[in-house]
Design an enzyme around this catalytic site. Structure first.
Site, PDB file in Angstrom:
ATOM      1  N   TYR A  61     -25.229 -11.323  28.805  1.00  0.00           N
ATOM      2  CA  TYR A  61     -25.984 -10.149  28.406  1.00  0.00           C
ATOM      3  C   TYR A  61     -24.972  -9.010  28.255  1.00  0.00           C
ATOM      4  CZ  TYR A  61     -30.389 -12.358  29.926  1.00  0.00           C
ATOM      5  OH  TYR A  61     -31.477 -13.188  30.085  1.00  0.00           O
ATOM      6  N   PHE A 218     -39.706 -13.279  28.564  1.00  0.00           N
ATOM      7  CA  PHE A 218     -40.354 -12.815  27.328  1.00  0.00           C
ATOM      8  C   PHE A 218     -41.861 -12.669  27.500  1.00  0.00           C
ATOM      9  CE2 PHE A 218     -37.009 -14.444  24.039  1.00  0.00           C
ATOM     10  CZ  PHE A 218     -36.110 -13.527  24.536  1.00  0.00           C
ATOM     11  N   PRO A 225     -46.676 -14.556  18.315  1.00  0.00           N
ATOM     12  CA  PRO A 225     -48.008 -14.713  17.694  1.00  0.00           C
ATOM     13  C   PRO A 225     -49.144 -14.732  18.705  1.00  0.00           C
ATOM     14  CG  PRO A 225     -46.853 -16.809  17.733  1.00  0.00           C
ATOM     15  CD  PRO A 225     -45.869 -15.787  18.202  1.00  0.00           C
TER      16      PRO A 225
END
Length: 289
Positions: A61, A218, A225
């Site tokens: 990261y 996440f 969707p």
């Protein structure tokens, strides 16, 4: 609310059930220094001051940005703080994500994490699968257990794993945690051009069976969707944000879920932490099912 990692081991780790994921702290595309370095450091300090004692990071990261921020903000670390990192991937100059998962790669990553986090042993390391890159899963995980036996890792976990991979891993040794994509609107495996993001629903029952905390990543991504407005319905009823209801839903879904919502804004961190106080009714949960 707490959860225990590696509950049957000689070194269990008990943490608050709402952690913090650092992936959003670096610059755009998880690359480079944060837009507001002072705020990034304050987010880490505020999280810990507010009772968060589980941080999720990775040396890719940034690169190395989140590890260095954690060390700058919090070292020497509180005795109850658990820092979880990931290995198995690296970044190219074009900001792409590629496998870095040979035994030598994994050893180099562990050494780098130890250096940047200023630790002698990492409490929890996830082997992140982003495409095997020609290295068999068993060879990767075997290298992780070798590093554990050497004392560089206390506990080994898996990230972005299929059900079959988790079952294979459990046959090889003790798996402390699993980190898969999971949120109300994205529960199953998402197939993307660069590979699969394995969903939490695929492995949740196995995690519950073996007493393995499942760490959703996440969980708050709005571009995925999401096909319904159920979260918005419940958010209005509770005068809360959709992000807060998503976090609350994860906390209610199973006692083995350990959400790690991330943010680069201090106000959003405080907002996310308040989600732990939201009590969803049986009717709410039925609506969100």
């Amino acid at each position: 609310m707490t959860i225990t990692i590696a509950q049957n081991s000689a070194h269990p780790l008990t943490v608050s059930r709402l952690g913090y994921g650092t992936m959003r702290l670096p610059g755009p595309e998880v690359w480079g220094e944060p837009a507001n370095r002072a705020e990034a450091l304050q987010i880490l300090r505020t999280a810990v001051e507010s009772g968060v004692n589980f941080l999720d990071t990775a040396d890719y990261y940034g690169e190395d940005v989140t590890n260095r921020l954690i060390a700058e903000a919090l070292h020497p670390y509180p005795a109850d703080l658990v820092i979880c990192t990931k290995v198995g991937a690296t970044r190219r100059p074009d900001k792409s994500w590629v496998p870095f998962n040979t035994p030598a790669n994994l050893r180099a990553s562990i050494e780098n994490n130890l250096r940047t986090l200023r630790q002698e042993q990492i409490q929890l390391v996830h082997l992140r699968l982003i495409g095997h890159g020609g290295v068999p899963f068993e060879e990767q995980l075997g290298a992780m257990f070798d590093l554990q036996r050497e004392g560089k890792i206390l506990h080994v976990g898996l990230s972005n794993v299929s059900r079959a991979e988790l079952e294979a891993g459990l046959q090889m040794g003790s798996i402390a945690t699993v980190e898969n994509m999971y949120g109300h609107g994205q529960r199953t495996t998402l197939h993307l051009p660069h590979g699969a993001n394995h969903g939490g629903e695929e492995v949740l029952d196995l995690c519950e069976q073996y007493g393995i905390p499942l760490i959703p990543y996440f969980s708050l991504v709005n571009s995925l969707p999401k096909a319904d407005s159920k979260i918005a319905d419940i958010a209005r009823q509770h005068h809360a944000t959709e992000a807060q209801i998503n976090i609350a839903w994860l906390l209610h879904k199973s006692p083995w879920l350990l959400p790690i919502p991330g943010t680069s804004q201090l106000a959003h961190l405080r907002e996310n932490l308040r989600a732990a106080d939201i009590q969803l009714s049986a009717e709410d949960l039925t609506h969100l099912a």
